[in-house]
Design a protein around this motif. Structure first.
Motif, PDB file in Angstrom:
ATOM      1  N   GLY A 171       0.837  -1.115  -0.057  1.00 37.50           N
ATOM      2  CA  GLY A 171       0.111   0.053  -0.036  1.00 37.50           C
ATOM      3  C   GLY A 171       0.753   1.332  -0.049  1.00 37.50           C
ATOM      4  O   GLY A 171       0.373   2.227   0.227  1.00 37.50           O
ATOM      5  N   TYR A 172       2.241   1.194  -0.350  1.00 40.36           N
ATOM      6  CA  TYR A 172       3.009   2.320  -0.149  1.00 40.36           C
ATOM      7  C   TYR A 172       2.592   3.167  -1.502  1.00 40.36           C
ATOM      8  O   TYR A 172       2.138   2.543  -2.728  1.00 40.36           O
ATOM      9  CB  TYR A 172       4.325   2.063  -0.243  1.00 40.36           C
ATOM     10  N   SER A 173       2.702   4.600  -1.553  1.00 40.76           N
ATOM     11  CA  SER A 173       2.464   5.281  -2.516  1.00 40.76           C
ATOM     12  C   SER A 173       3.483   5.317  -3.535  1.00 40.76           C
ATOM     13  O   SER A 173       4.684   4.867  -3.475  1.00 40.76           O
ATOM     14  CB  SER A 173       2.550   6.717  -2.250  1.00 40.76           C
ATOM     15  N   LYS A 237       2.337  11.364   6.981  1.00 42.72           N
ATOM     16  CA  LYS A 237       1.195  11.130   6.100  1.00 42.72           C
ATOM     17  C   LYS A 237       1.320   9.363   6.266  1.00 42.72           C
ATOM     18  O   LYS A 237       2.099   8.923   5.180  1.00 42.72           O
ATOM     19  CB  LYS A 237       1.581  11.568   4.642  1.00 42.72           C
ATOM     20  N   SER A 239      -0.801   7.252   5.255  1.00 44.01           N
ATOM     21  CA  SER A 239      -1.543   6.631   4.123  1.00 44.01           C
ATOM     22  C   SER A 239      -0.306   6.247   3.069  1.00 44.01           C
ATOM     23  O   SER A 239      -0.267   5.433   1.981  1.00 44.01           O
ATOM     24  CB  SER A 239      -2.460   7.277   3.402  1.00 44.01           C
ATOM     25  N   ALA A 240       0.701   7.171   2.958  1.00 44.29           N
ATOM     26  CA  ALA A 240       1.834   6.987   1.757  1.00 44.29           C
ATOM     27  C   ALA A 240       2.849   5.972   2.308  1.00 44.29           C
ATOM     28  O   ALA A 240       3.418   5.140   1.234  1.00 44.29           O
ATOM     29  CB  ALA A 240       2.664   8.365   1.873  1.00 44.29           C
ATOM     30  N   PRO A 242       1.868   2.967   4.848  1.00 40.30           N
ATOM     31  CA  PRO A 242       1.180   2.222   6.064  1.00 40.30           C
ATOM     32  C   PRO A 242       2.167   1.200   6.624  1.00 40.30           C
ATOM     33  O   PRO A 242       2.858   0.660   6.043  1.00 40.30           O
ATOM     34  CB  PRO A 242      -0.106   1.517   5.225  1.00 40.30           C
TER      35      PRO A 242
END
Length: 357
Positions: A171-173, A237, A239-240, A242
């Motif tokens: 899930g990394y950006s 951040k 979300s970038a 997790p």
């Protein structure tokens, strides 16, 4: 058309337009203008897809012929060919450049031995509690791999195949994942051994050892700054980057490793020692127990060895101790005899006059 193609074509067109707009006429060009023209043509040729080695070689031959032709048109071809032979021979006779294929071969062996994949997975699991653990493990692996090979392409290619799918799956950006791989791969030209520093030292006549000594600390500092940036992004951040799920932090162990702690102790070293002294847990061979005990004790053994060698070097006497010389003694006389060598003796009289009675 894809955005990457538009980006490359726009840069290519901008370089060509700048050449025609800013360059003076050929009759007014100086050596500086020729250098800028050569650099721009090299960039254009590489962006068109020509191999870098043949591009540099072709541009060098072309501009060498142009420089000789402006001085002596009749001897331009001969001088250009002579210069090519001399440069090829000087490169082949350079002892420093022998290390370049050896470093590349060492990196190839490390890659084929599958050591980088094991290192990445180990760091990934060991840093599971660290924010952005996958990105941190990628940068640390790139920095370690940079010490085995001094080129960028091998590190970026291997980590792109290894770390990029794992980070995208976690899930990394995409921006953070690609940035960690490219930034970590560029450490290969800075952290010794670096092929670029070897080539630069051989070309500029600078000591490669001094270049390595000057580049080591900046390379480690740059890797530390990359890690700090990843930690900051993971905190600000989430979300970038997790955190890892709990199921991915569990490592499957062999059956005998699960039997040893349950039967003896929760600590690895003490449990292995008790297993060796007592009954074999789950019918584990003694050789397996001893090898696991050696692996568990390896950090302590390495620390003791380093401290012992350091203490021996720090307390060793000088190789050429100075001898104490007695004050007032001369080097040319023997001070071990009973006579006073520092004083003057009366010379013997041979056939002198005797005092009358």
């Amino acid at each position: 058309m894809r955005k990457e193609i538009w980006f490359g074509v726009s840069i290519l067109v901008a370089i060509v337009v700048a050449l025609f707009a800013l360059m003076p006429p050929p009759s007014e060009m100086t050596n500086g203008h020729l250098g800028l023209l050569m650099l721009a043509l090299v960039v254009v040729a590489i962006m068109l897809g020509f191999p870098t080695a043949f591009t540099l070689m072709g541009m060098g031959v072309l501009f060498a012929w142009f420089a000789f032709h402006s001085q002596d048109p009749g001897q331009a071809v001969q001088l250009t060919l002579d210069l090519m032979v001399q440069r090829a021979y000087s490169v082949m006779a350079n002892d420093v450049l022998i290390s370049v294929p050896l470093f590349i071969f060492m990196g190839y062996l490390v890659e084929r031995a599958n050591l980088i994949e094991r290192l990445f997975k180990s760091l990934h699991i060991a840093m599971a509690r660290v924010p952005g653990s996958l990105a941190v493990a990628t940068i640390v692996t790139c920095a370690i791999f940079a010490t085995a090979t001094g080129i960028v392409g091998a590190v970026v290619t291997l980590m792109g195949l290894l770390a990029l799918p794992a980070m995208l799956k976690a899930g990394y950006s995409t921006q953070l994942s690609a940035g960690c791989i490219t930034a970590g791969g560029c450490l290969g030209i800075l952290i010794p051994p670096s092929v670029l520093l070897i080539v630069y030292g051989a070309t500029a006549g600078v000591s490669v050892v001094k270049l390595y000594a000057g580049a080591f600390f900046p390379g480690i500092m740059l890797a530390s700054l990359y890690v700090g940036y990843v930690l900051l992004v993971a905190k600000l951040k989430p979300s970038a980057a997790p955190p890892l799920p709990p199921e991915e932090r569990v490592v499957a162990l062999p059956a005998y490793t699960q039997a040893i702690p349950n039967a003896y102790n929760k600590m690895a070293v003490s449990g292995l020692v008790r297993a060796i002294k007592g009954e074999r847990a789950a019918h584990v061979p003694s050789r397996t127990l001893v090898s696991n005990l050696f692996v568990a004790m390896l950090p302590a053994l390495a620390f003791v060895a380093v401290m012992g060698v350091s203490y021996r070097f720090a307390t060793a006497p000088d190789a050429a101790p100075t001898e104490l010389v007695e004050m007032g003694a001369q080097g040319g006389f023997d001070t071990s005899s009973g006579s006073d060598s520092s004083g003057l003796e009366e010379p013997p009289v041979e056939g002198g006059l005797e005092e009358p009675p």
